[in-house]
Scaffold this active site. Structure first.
Site, PDB file in Angstrom:
ATOM      1  N   GLY A  24       1.722 108.163 -15.825  1.00 42.53           N
ATOM      2  CA  GLY A  24       1.619 107.238 -14.715  1.00 42.53           C
ATOM      3  C   GLY A  24       2.234 107.844 -13.465  1.00 42.53           C
ATOM      4  O   GLY A  24       3.039 108.778 -13.540  1.00 42.53           O
ATOM      5  N   CYS A  25       1.857 107.318 -12.304  1.00 46.36           N
ATOM      6  CA  CYS A  25       2.360 107.893 -11.052  1.00 46.36           C
ATOM      7  C   CYS A  25       3.876 107.719 -10.927  1.00 46.36           C
ATOM      8  O   CYS A  25       4.614 108.712 -10.772  1.00 46.36           O
ATOM      9  CB  CYS A  25       1.634 107.289  -9.860  1.00 46.36           C
ATOM     10  SG  CYS A  25       1.665 105.480  -9.773  1.00 46.36           S
ATOM     11  N   TYR A  26       4.379 106.502 -11.018  1.00 41.91           N
ATOM     12  CA  TYR A  26       5.825 106.287 -10.902  1.00 41.91           C
ATOM     13  C   TYR A  26       6.614 107.024 -11.999  1.00 41.91           C
ATOM     14  O   TYR A  26       7.642 107.648 -11.710  1.00 41.91           O
ATOM     15  CB  TYR A  26       6.153 104.797 -10.972  1.00 41.91           C
ATOM     16  CG  TYR A  26       5.661 103.959  -9.817  1.00 41.91           C
ATOM     17  CD1 TYR A  26       6.035 104.236  -8.500  1.00 41.91           C
ATOM     18  CD2 TYR A  26       4.853 102.846 -10.033  1.00 41.91           C
ATOM     19  CE1 TYR A  26       5.597 103.442  -7.447  1.00 41.91           C
ATOM     20  CE2 TYR A  26       4.411 102.046  -8.992  1.00 41.91           C
ATOM     21  CZ  TYR A  26       4.783 102.338  -7.697  1.00 41.91           C
ATOM     22  OH  TYR A  26       4.358 101.552  -6.665  1.00 41.91           O
TER      23      TYR A  26
END
Length: 308
Positions: free
Chosen positions: A116-118
């Site tokens: 995921g990005c975060y």
């Protein structure tokens, strides 16, 4: 060696479009997508996925699970960009710089879950420090992050770029129920024994992430300070591509973080800021680059040719 057949399932979303744009001019692979009238046909999708060498899934979680369940060809390898398999024990986590061995694991894996990005920023900061024993595994971690609105997918892009864009909020904090789906991924792959508190937000800019993690030095092991944390990150990423640790002297001279600094790249920059009895860890990267499509292409390159 035959040219690998790469099938993108779900190439109309923000991540899928980016991946398609990056791959369509390459000559070392054959790119396959379905025409618009077949994208929702389960039989055609199953045929396409079972006929390819590597499937790139850019689908919602449930659709990704259905796509994987439809695979009966044991030769098919998968990179899944959803969050469906990111904590699954049978899937290889696709953050190549997470450990010295991870790139090789990805290169030989049959099933790879794109991060995921975060979590990319949080794990990138926390895992080396936890592995080195500089940060207690049960530290009460708080993670604060702001992303460009493209992180919310097509619905958020429409909200900020559509006909009602003038009414879109310039800044919004969300995930107030403290049950964001990225939290288990952050905890598992960083090595934390306790659930971190994650506070995500969107700003009125298209892409880019600035993520910060505050630390109190009194809660660290005796004698651990910002310089040691900096040295640990520098050592871990010294020979890694696409992740850079900013020199502490340069970081200390900064007066603000711009989430958009690395937009258009597949890189991530990590920083350590020191204060009196306090440390701030920070990561800046493009949520559509290292935080999504860029990472997927890095993983694809590892699976095809063994290098990024």
């Amino acid at each position: 060696m035959t040219t690998p057949l790469v099938f993108i399932d779900g190439d109309q979303g923000t991540t899928g479009l980016q991946i398609h744009q990056r791959l369509r001019g390459r000559t070392d692979l054959q790119l396959v997508t379905l025409p618009a009238d077949q994208r929702k046909d389960p039989q055609r999708r199953a045929e396409a996925i079972n006929a390819c060498d590597i499937a790139l899934l850019c689908l919602p979680d449930d659709a990704a699970r259905e796509a994987v369940a439809s695979i009966h060809n044991p030769a098919v390898r998968v990179i899944d960009a959803s969050s469906a398999f990111r904590t699954h024990p049978d899937w290889t986590y696709g953050f190549a710089q997470m450990s010295p061995e991870q790139a090789q694991r990805i290169a030989t894996a049959r099933r790879v879950s794109n991060p995921g990005c975060y979590p990319t920023g949080a794990i990138g900061l926390l895992r080396p420090l936890l592995n080195a024993g500089l940060l207690p595994a049960d530290y009460p971690i708080s993670i604060n992050a702001v992303s460009g609105y493209s992180g919310g997918g097509r619905a958020a892009v429409d909200e900020y770029e559509g006909e009602h864009a003038a009414q879109a909020s310039p800044f919004q904090i969300y995930g107030l129920g403290l049950k964001h789906k990225h939290v288990p991924e952050m905890q598992q792959h960083s090595g934390l024994t306790e659930r971190p508190l994650f506070v995500p937000s969107y700003g009125a800019f298209r892409q880019g992430i600035a993520l910060t993690i505050p630390l109190q030095t009194r809660l660290l092991a005796a004698g651990v300070n910002a310089s040691q944390l900096q040295a640990c990150l520098e050592q871990h990423y010294a020979d890694m591509q696409h992740v850079q640790v900013m020199p502490m002297q340069t970081a200390q001279a900064m007066t603000y973080l711009d989430p958009q600094t690395l937009n258009g790249t597949d890189d991530m920059q990590l920083m350590v800021f020191a204060g009196e009895g306090q440390v701030l860890l920070a990561a800046v990267f493009d949520n559509l680059g290292k935080g999504a499509a860029g990472a997927a292409v890095q993983n694809l390159d590892l699976m095809i040719r063994g290098s990024i």
